[in-house]
Design an enzyme around this catalytic site. Sequence first.
Site, PDB file in Angstrom:
ATOM      1  N   LYS A 202       0.845  -1.197   0.000  1.00 44.56           N
ATOM      2  CA  LYS A 202       0.000   0.000   0.000  1.00 44.56           C
ATOM      3  C   LYS A 202       0.884   1.251   0.000  1.00 44.56           C
ATOM      4  O   LYS A 202       1.884   1.322   0.736  1.00 44.56           O
ATOM      5  CB  LYS A 202      -0.913  -0.020   1.224  1.00 44.56           C
ATOM      6  CG  LYS A 202      -1.918   1.131   1.288  1.00 44.56           C
ATOM      7  CD  LYS A 202      -2.836   0.954   2.487  1.00 44.56           C
ATOM      8  CE  LYS A 202      -3.859   2.082   2.588  1.00 44.56           C
ATOM      9  NZ  LYS A 202      -4.774   1.895   3.737  1.00 44.56           N
TER      10      LYS A 202
ATOM     11  N   SER B 203      -9.279   2.258   2.384  1.00 47.44           N
ATOM     12  CA  SER B 203      -8.304   2.903   1.523  1.00 47.44           C
ATOM     13  C   SER B 203      -7.261   1.950   0.952  1.00 47.44           C
ATOM     14  O   SER B 203      -6.451   2.352   0.107  1.00 47.44           O
ATOM     15  CB  SER B 203      -7.585   4.021   2.308  1.00 47.44           C
ATOM     16  OG  SER B 203      -6.872   3.493   3.421  1.00 47.44           O
TER      17      SER B 203
ATOM     18  N   SER C 149     -10.079   0.242   6.601  1.00 45.19           N
ATOM     19  CA  SER C 149      -9.399   0.330   5.312  1.00 45.19           C
ATOM     20  C   SER C 149      -8.809  -0.974   4.799  1.00 45.19           C
ATOM     21  O   SER C 149      -8.418  -1.051   3.633  1.00 45.19           O
ATOM     22  CB  SER C 149      -8.298   1.395   5.363  1.00 45.19           C
ATOM     23  OG  SER C 149      -8.867   2.674   5.463  1.00 45.19           O
TER      24      SER C 149
END
Length: 445
Positions: free
Chosen positions: A78, A152, A176
Amino acid sequence: MTSWVGRTAAEIAAAVREKRVTPREVVAEHLARIERLDGRVGAFRVVRAEAALAEADEVATRSDLGELPLAGVPVAIKDNLAVRGETMRVGSAATPDTPAADDHATVARLRAAGAVVVGLTNVPELCVFGTSEGVHGTARNPWDTSRTAGGSSGGSAAAVAAGLVPIALGNDGMGSLRIPAANCGLVTIKPGPGVVPAGTSTWFGMSENGPLATTVEDARLMLSVLADSEDVRRDASATQRVAVSLRSPIAGVTVTKPYTTAVREAAELLMKAGHRVRRADPPYPLSLSFTSLTHWTAGTAVDARDLDRRLMTRRTRVHASVGRRFVDSASSGKGREALRRRLEPFFGEYDVLLTPALARRSPKAAAWHERGWLRNVLANTNYSPLTPPWNLTGWPAMSVPFGTLPSGAPCAVQLVGLPGAEADLLAVAEQLEARHPWQRTAPVE
């Protein structure tokens, strides 16, 4: 010729350790799939093709190759965790375009275990929202590319679901990890505090790093590497006291039928497996929506302090502006402690809480970063009200695929426990997986 795309991390690592395949062959096959499919999926901001192949060759020469738990396994990171030599943009034009000098601790642990970093994945700006799009790209759900992958950690989830990598690293500050995992049919676990090294932005200790995987075995394997501990395995035959709740923690938000049906069917399977299962709702306070909003916005306000507001999108600027007035109260931890005190007695009666993972399917994959702040907040709240409480308390929580939506995309349930319950949650998830197996890779060819 054996294809390694679509194989689990455990299968790949075993084959590399036994020298049935080289790390370069595995990585090259996944890079070819990324080149072929990621234009439709939008999982990656950066693909490290040459660097990944060079790192795969390095793994092959390691003297401890036969002992590496993730030998030759391609992994996606990420884009809010530092990868040595790569920029960390966190989905924004306002962040520095400067290569990181060192790996984040979690990335370093993955590499030490033999994993090969193939790229950095797309996120919403500053990892604020539950839809992953912005100036660096749009992450789509590989099961239905008209829909967002979630956020996210949306790019990381999309990468795994599309078979671009077998596992990926993400983090979870208000859901997320669990939101995109639920959208994309993946297994994930947000561990409790102190289990895995945290990121540079923790949103007052609410955000935890964790795995995204297609199987419980891979999630457990990756978590053990991230935690640098083997203490994530528990006897699956142990009887658990399971509370089943269909209620949204946020007043006024309705959970749709596919998600309530998934929970009921999962509860029935757990009952047949010998667990003591009972309908019971946690005593969520009416103030929970306000507590969630204040911490969510305040975390963004802290992250945006040193950035050029002119380079941020309007929804992020407004989110940070709202949050500035709440930074002191969120930093005090009083609201989170009050919520823990309210919910702890409930978990004195139950070991595991089973809930829907989401309230409804994910929004359309659209330019949400160009839309207004309130519209974004309402879209997020209406489809993912069930994840934030467990960031506020800091307790471990999982998303596990279970059933399908009318569109054919995956549905999912959530498992929650007290600190230290990671192994118990994984064991329960493994029972659901064994009795209700799911398709691991989305048909995006």
